[in-house]
Design a protein around this motif. Structure first.
Motif, short mmCIF file in Angstrom:
data_model
loop_
_atom_site.label_atom_id
_atom_site.label_comp_id
_atom_site.label_asym_id
_atom_site.label_seq_id
_atom_site.Cartn_x
_atom_site.Cartn_y
_atom_site.Cartn_z
N LYS A 1 0.54 9.45 4.29
CA LYS A 1 -0.72 10.16 4.60
C LYS A 1 -1.44 10.56 3.31
CE LYS A 1 0.67 12.07 9.09
NZ LYS A 1 0.97 13.32 9.84
N ALA A 2 -0.68 10.98 2.31
CA ALA A 2 -1.29 11.38 1.04
C ALA A 2 -1.97 10.20 0.36
CB ALA A 2 -0.23 11.99 0.11
N LYS A 3 -1.37 9.02 0.46
CA LYS A 3 -1.99 7.83 -0.11
C LYS A 3 -3.28 7.48 0.64
CE LYS A 3 0.83 6.61 -3.44
NZ LYS A 3 0.38 6.52 -4.84
N LEU A 4 -3.25 7.63 1.94
CA LEU A 4 -4.46 7.38 2.73
C LEU A 4 -5.55 8.39 2.40
CD1 LEU A 4 -2.73 6.54 6.10
CD2 LEU A 4 -4.45 5.08 5.04
N GLU A 5 -5.16 9.63 2.14
CA GLU A 5 -6.13 10.66 1.76
C GLU A 5 -6.79 10.30 0.42
OE1 GLU A 5 -7.15 13.49 3.09
OE2 GLU A 5 -5.80 13.85 4.77
N LYS A 6 -6.00 9.73 -0.47
CA LYS A 6 -6.51 9.41 -1.80
C LYS A 6 -7.53 8.28 -1.75
CE LYS A 6 -4.86 9.04 -6.54
NZ LYS A 6 -3.66 8.99 -7.42
N GLU A 7 -7.21 7.23 -1.00
CA GLU A 7 -8.18 6.16 -0.75
C GLU A 7 -7.90 5.54 0.59
OE1 GLU A 7 -9.99 1.96 -2.45
OE2 GLU A 7 -8.73 3.17 -3.74
N GLY A 8 -8.86 5.69 1.49
CA GLY A 8 -8.70 5.16 2.83
C GLY A 8 -9.12 3.71 2.94
N LYS B 1 -6.31 7.31 13.57
CA LYS B 1 -7.38 7.43 14.55
C LYS B 1 -8.17 8.72 14.34
CE LYS B 1 -6.10 6.64 18.83
NZ LYS B 1 -5.20 6.57 20.02
N GLU B 2 -7.44 9.82 14.10
CA GLU B 2 -8.10 11.12 13.93
C GLU B 2 -8.85 11.21 12.60
OE1 GLU B 2 -6.85 15.83 13.51
OE2 GLU B 2 -5.51 14.45 14.55
N LYS B 3 -8.23 10.71 11.53
CA LYS B 3 -8.78 10.85 10.20
C LYS B 3 -9.91 9.87 9.91
CE LYS B 3 -8.92 12.26 5.87
NZ LYS B 3 -9.36 13.62 5.50
N PHE B 4 -9.74 8.62 10.36
CA PHE B 4 -10.69 7.57 9.97
C PHE B 4 -11.44 6.97 11.15
CE2 PHE B 4 -7.21 7.55 6.83
CZ PHE B 4 -7.94 7.83 5.67
N HIS B 5 -11.13 7.40 12.35
CA HIS B 5 -11.77 6.87 13.56
C HIS B 5 -11.60 5.36 13.65
CE1 HIS B 5 -13.44 10.88 13.88
NE2 HIS B 5 -13.97 10.75 12.68
N ILE B 6 -10.40 4.91 13.32
CA ILE B 6 -10.03 3.50 13.37
C ILE B 6 -8.82 3.36 14.28
CG2 ILE B 6 -9.06 1.57 12.03
CD1 ILE B 6 -10.61 2.66 9.61
N GLN B 7 -8.83 2.35 15.15
CA GLN B 7 -7.65 2.04 15.95
C GLN B 7 -6.79 1.04 15.20
OE1 GLN B 7 -6.20 3.09 19.08
NE2 GLN B 7 -4.63 1.88 18.04
N PRO B 8 -5.64 1.45 14.69
CA PRO B 8 -4.79 0.51 13.96
C PRO B 8 -4.18 -0.54 14.90
CG PRO B 8 -4.13 2.81 13.59
CD PRO B 8 -5.05 2.79 14.77
N HIS B 9 -3.79 -1.64 14.33
CA HIS B 9 -2.98 -2.63 15.04
C HIS B 9 -1.52 -2.20 14.88
CE1 HIS B 9 -6.58 -5.17 15.07
NE2 HIS B 9 -6.67 -4.96 13.77
N VAL B 10 -0.81 -2.02 15.99
CA VAL B 10 0.57 -1.54 15.94
C VAL B 10 1.50 -2.60 16.52
CG1 VAL B 10 2.15 0.30 16.61
CG2 VAL B 10 -0.26 0.83 16.20
N PHE B 11 2.54 -2.95 15.77
CA PHE B 11 3.48 -3.99 16.18
C PHE B 11 4.91 -3.53 15.95
CE2 PHE B 11 -0.26 -5.93 14.23
CZ PHE B 11 -0.71 -6.79 15.22
N ILE B 12 5.83 -4.22 16.62
CA ILE B 12 7.24 -4.13 16.24
C ILE B 12 7.54 -5.33 15.36
CG2 ILE B 12 8.07 -5.32 18.32
CD1 ILE B 12 10.52 -3.41 18.22
N MET B 13 8.31 -5.14 14.31
CA MET B 13 8.56 -6.17 13.30
C MET B 13 9.52 -7.24 13.82
SD MET B 13 10.02 -5.63 9.41
CE MET B 13 8.76 -4.41 8.99
N THR C 1 -8.13 -2.02 1.00
CA THR C 1 -8.91 -1.05 0.23
C THR C 1 -9.82 -1.76 -0.77
OG1 THR C 1 -7.20 -0.91 -1.48
CG2 THR C 1 -7.07 0.69 0.33
N LYS C 2 -10.76 -1.00 -1.30
CA LYS C 2 -11.60 -1.53 -2.39
C LYS C 2 -10.77 -1.69 -3.67
CE LYS C 2 -16.01 0.31 -0.68
NZ LYS C 2 -16.56 -1.02 -0.35
N SER C 3 -9.85 -0.77 -3.88
CA SER C 3 -8.98 -0.84 -5.07
C SER C 3 -8.02 -2.00 -4.94
CB SER C 3 -8.18 0.45 -5.23
OG SER C 3 -9.03 1.54 -5.53
N LEU C 4 -7.52 -2.47 -6.05
CA LEU C 4 -6.50 -3.48 -6.05
C LEU C 4 -5.15 -2.87 -5.72
CD1 LEU C 4 -7.57 -5.57 -9.17
CD2 LEU C 4 -7.83 -6.19 -6.75
N ARG C 5 -4.19 -3.71 -5.46
CA ARG C 5 -2.86 -3.29 -5.04
C ARG C 5 -2.23 -2.28 -6.01
NH1 ARG C 5 1.07 -8.10 -3.26
NH2 ARG C 5 -0.53 -8.16 -1.63
#
Length: 296
Positions: free
Chosen positions: A225-232, A258-270, A289-293
């Motif tokens: 979550k902290a990484k997502l907060e830093k750059e979504g 969903k709450e933070k970015f109003h995006i529905q993620p794709h959710v799978f089992i591996m 992201t806009k940033s590189l890996r």
């Protein structure tokens, strides 16, 4: 009429129904389950959610799954079948070259088919990732195909997007990574006693590395979550969540996105190929992201 055929191996972890509905050519990788002294070769071609759960329950019960790259003959037959049906340009995704030499095998098989079908051209994409990251690139290629882009245009585009995919993979038990040579036996033993959760990512060469270690699942989720907060996520809004039969963690991350970015993620089992290396109860989140890996 599409300008190229889209193809992928099974480490993209896209569900069977999605593959069929979107006319994606599919190659199943292989794994071997060892249980009670018996070895059984299997294909990564699950079609039901319960099959994934059964696989992880086998691991929990003491089964040991080994993986290997798809052999040359299977690749050759896959591409030959496409050529015989009239396919010419093919964009094909393999597992990361940092994890397996499958890309090299695929390229060799495609070149051999081309000897008998001169118009047959395969653009083999090394995603420098696997599972949700590879699946994200397949989805981007699918969008390009449906918009009428050529194979070359799509190949160039997805290659340019590879290093914009961020990954956070949380393994529940270090013993599976120890078996795969990712961590030492001593680290695995200590990690088990202290409930250490390694957070893995992919480097620029498509190899897994330990990004951080935290104690407990709650702190692992907070780290992501902290990484997502830093750059979504960027404007594409693509977020992928995958788990190895750990729905509570996956759903918590889903609700957060969903709450933070109003995006529905794709959710799978591996699937079992990558799941063999991280074991049951793992979970991961990937996004573009806009940033590189790993820049932030």
């Amino acid at each position: 009429m599409y300008k190229f055929t889209l193809s992928t191996d099974s480490t993209c972890d896209l569900y069977h129904d999605f593959i069929v509905e979107n006319d994606i050519a599919f190659v199943s990788l292989t794994f071997t389950m060892e249980k009670d002294g018996k070895m059984e070769d299997r294909l990564d071609n699950f079609t039901q959610y319960s099959q994934y759960v059964d696989f992880y329950n086998e691991l929990r019960a003491g089964g040991f799954s080994r993986t290997s790259m798809l052999n040359y003959e299977s690749h050759y037959q896959h591409f030959l079948a496409l050529a015989e049906k009239g396919a010419e340009d093919v964009v094909h995704f393999t597992i990361s070259s940092g994890l397996s030499p499958t890309k090299t095998v695929a390229a060799k098989a495609a070149a051999d088919v081309k000897k008998d079908y001169p118009k047959f051209e395969v653009y083999v994409v090394d995603p420098l990732t696997a599972t949700v990251g590879q699946g994200a690139l397949v989805r981007l290629a699918l969008k390009c195909r449906n918009e009428g882009k050529t194979a070359q245009e799509t190949y160039d585009y997805v290659n340019g997007m590879r290093l914009h995919i961020q990954h956070f993979i949380v393994a529940d038990d270090l013993k599976y990574l120890k078996r795969g040579g990712r961590v030492s036996a001593a680290s695995a033993a200590i990690g088990g006693m202290l409930d250490i959760k390694p957070i893995l990512s992919f480097d620029n060469d498509g190899k897994l590395f330990v990004l951080s270690k935290v104690r407990g699942q709650k702190k692992a989720i907070s780290f992501i979550k902290a990484k997502l907060e830093k750059e979504g996520p960027d404007e594409l809004g693509e977020v992928f969540i995958v788990h190895t039969d750990n729905e509570p963690a996956a759903r918590e991350l889903e609700e957060y996105v969903k709450e933070k970015f109003h995006i529905q993620p794709h959710v799978f089992i591996m699937g079992p190929v990558i799941g063999s290396h991280v074991g049951p109860n793992a979970f991961a989140l990937g996004y573009i992201t806009k940033s590189l890996r790993n820049e932030f």
